[in-house]
Scaffold this active site. Structure first.
Site, short mmCIF file in Angstrom:
data_model
loop_
_atom_site.label_atom_id
_atom_site.label_comp_id
_atom_site.label_asym_id
_atom_site.label_seq_id
_atom_site.Cartn_x
_atom_site.Cartn_y
_atom_site.Cartn_z
N GLN A 38 0.84 -1.19 0.00
CA GLN A 38 0.00 0.00 0.00
C GLN A 38 0.88 1.26 0.00
OE1 GLN A 38 -2.28 2.63 -0.30
NE2 GLN A 38 -3.71 1.04 0.38
N ARG A 40 -0.12 4.41 0.16
CA ARG A 40 -0.64 5.49 1.00
C ARG A 40 -0.25 5.24 2.46
NH1 ARG A 40 -3.80 9.58 0.68
NH2 ARG A 40 -4.33 9.14 -1.47
N SER A 54 -21.46 6.48 6.56
CA SER A 54 -22.22 6.03 5.40
C SER A 54 -22.40 4.51 5.43
CB SER A 54 -21.50 6.44 4.11
OG SER A 54 -22.12 5.89 2.98
N GLY A 80 -9.05 -1.69 -1.65
CA GLY A 80 -10.17 -1.31 -0.79
C GLY A 80 -9.79 -1.04 0.66
N GLU A 81 -8.57 -0.56 0.91
CA GLU A 81 -8.15 -0.38 2.30
C GLU A 81 -8.96 0.70 3.01
OE1 GLU A 81 -4.21 0.31 5.11
OE2 GLU A 81 -4.01 -0.55 3.11
N GLU A 114 -5.28 1.95 -7.58
CA GLU A 114 -6.46 2.33 -6.79
C GLU A 114 -6.28 3.73 -6.22
OE1 GLU A 114 -9.33 0.56 -3.34
OE2 GLU A 114 -7.19 0.24 -3.09
N ASN A 115 -5.12 4.00 -5.67
CA ASN A 115 -4.87 5.31 -5.07
C ASN A 115 -4.74 6.41 -6.12
OD1 ASN A 115 -4.52 5.18 -1.99
ND2 ASN A 115 -3.48 3.35 -2.71
N ARG A 118 -8.52 6.84 -7.53
CA ARG A 118 -9.64 7.11 -6.64
C ARG A 118 -9.38 8.24 -5.65
NH1 ARG A 118 -12.35 1.29 -5.07
NH2 ARG A 118 -13.55 1.10 -6.97
#
Length: 288
Positions: A38, A40, A54, A80-81, A114-115, A118
């Protein structure tokens, strides 16, 4: 290395996973660990809290993607972290997940795409992600640029930001400094100068163009109003600099030598020299 480009988009990659498994299953949230690749490092707490709220109201609509760790019953996140972290905050005990088989290199690619697509990485995280792909999987800057859909000079510039002092990189990570504002600092000789000017940028809200001007003027403010010709030459310098991923300076002669001049490209080591030479050689072949 998987030959699929990251530029295809995360949606297509998730589609591949669904095609492999054909179903979504509920998995114990505590049996899932983060993706070790990851890029991030920081997750905004306020944003996570909003997502957790949410999820409490509507449930986790989009499943995470995981891979199984051997036969231990444990899983690693592929994508999806943020959703996984928010689901934990929301008090969920199980979450919907797609289980798929991914090699280590594809895990790194999925986390990066993903990062990037998104929620933008800060410049330091992005540079570290590119460096990891180079060091761990032997990807060249050219290969990385192909896979993430960015220019080679863009990737090179993100990697060069990692050369900045820790204090400056912390300002980049926190969003107080942008990549455009920080990049000119690389032209300064000492870390002390870079840190001092970085602090000034944050304090005065200086633009990237103003930072370049200060560096050209030896650390002072604007000396004189530039002529249209000098502004044009500056734009050319910036364009070439972005193309080769390094500082470029153009000097035009005066008087009888006004039709002559020099173009200089800065480099710090053999590797950077070779990178610039490769780019120039490639462009030479393209123009033949």
């Amino acid at each position: 290395m998987n030959k699929k480009k990251l530029g295809r988009g995360l949606g297509e990659l998730l589609g591949d996973a669904l095609e492999e498994t054909g179903r979504v299953m509920d998995i114990d949230i505590d049996s899932i660990s983060p993706n070790p690749w990851q890029p991030r490092r920081d997750f905004d707490e306020e944003s996570l809290a909003a997502l957790a709220h949410s999820i409490k109201e509507n449930g986790l609509i989009q499943p995470v993607v995981v891979r199984q760790k051997g036969n231990t019953g444990a899983y690693e996140l592929v994508a999806g972290e943020r959703r996984w972290r928010a689901a934990r905050l929301a008090g969920l005990h199980v979450i919907p997940a797609i289980t798929a088989s991914y090699e280590d290199d594809h895990m790194a690619e999925m986390a990066l795409v993903e990062n990037l697509q998104r929620e933008n990485l800060n410049p330091v995280e992005e540079g570290l992600a590119y460096r990891k792909l180079m060091e761990d999987y032997g990807l060249t800057q050219e290969k990385i640029s192909e896979r993430v859909g960015k220019s080679r000079s863009y990737v090179a510039n993100m990697l060069r930001l990692l050369q900045l002092p820790e204090e400056v990189k912390n300002l980049l990570s926190s969003g107080k400094l942008t990549g455009g504002q920080a990049r000119p600092l690389l032209a300064l000789a000492s870390d002390a100068e870079k840190i001092q000017l970085a602090r000034r940028i944050v304090k005065e809200g200086l633009s990237a163009r103003k930072v370049e001007e200060i560096i050209r003027n030896g650390g002072k403010g604007k000396k004189e109003t530039p002529s249209p010709a000098s502004e044009y030459m500056k734009a050319i310098e910036e364009k070439i600099g972005l193309s080769v991923g390094s500082r470029v300076r153009i000097r035009i002669g005066r008087g009888k030598n006004a039709h002559k001049g020099t173009i200089s490209i800065s480099f710090r080591n053999d590797e950077e020299f070779q990178r610039i030479a490769d780019i120039l050689n490639q462009k030479s072949h393209e123009n033949r």
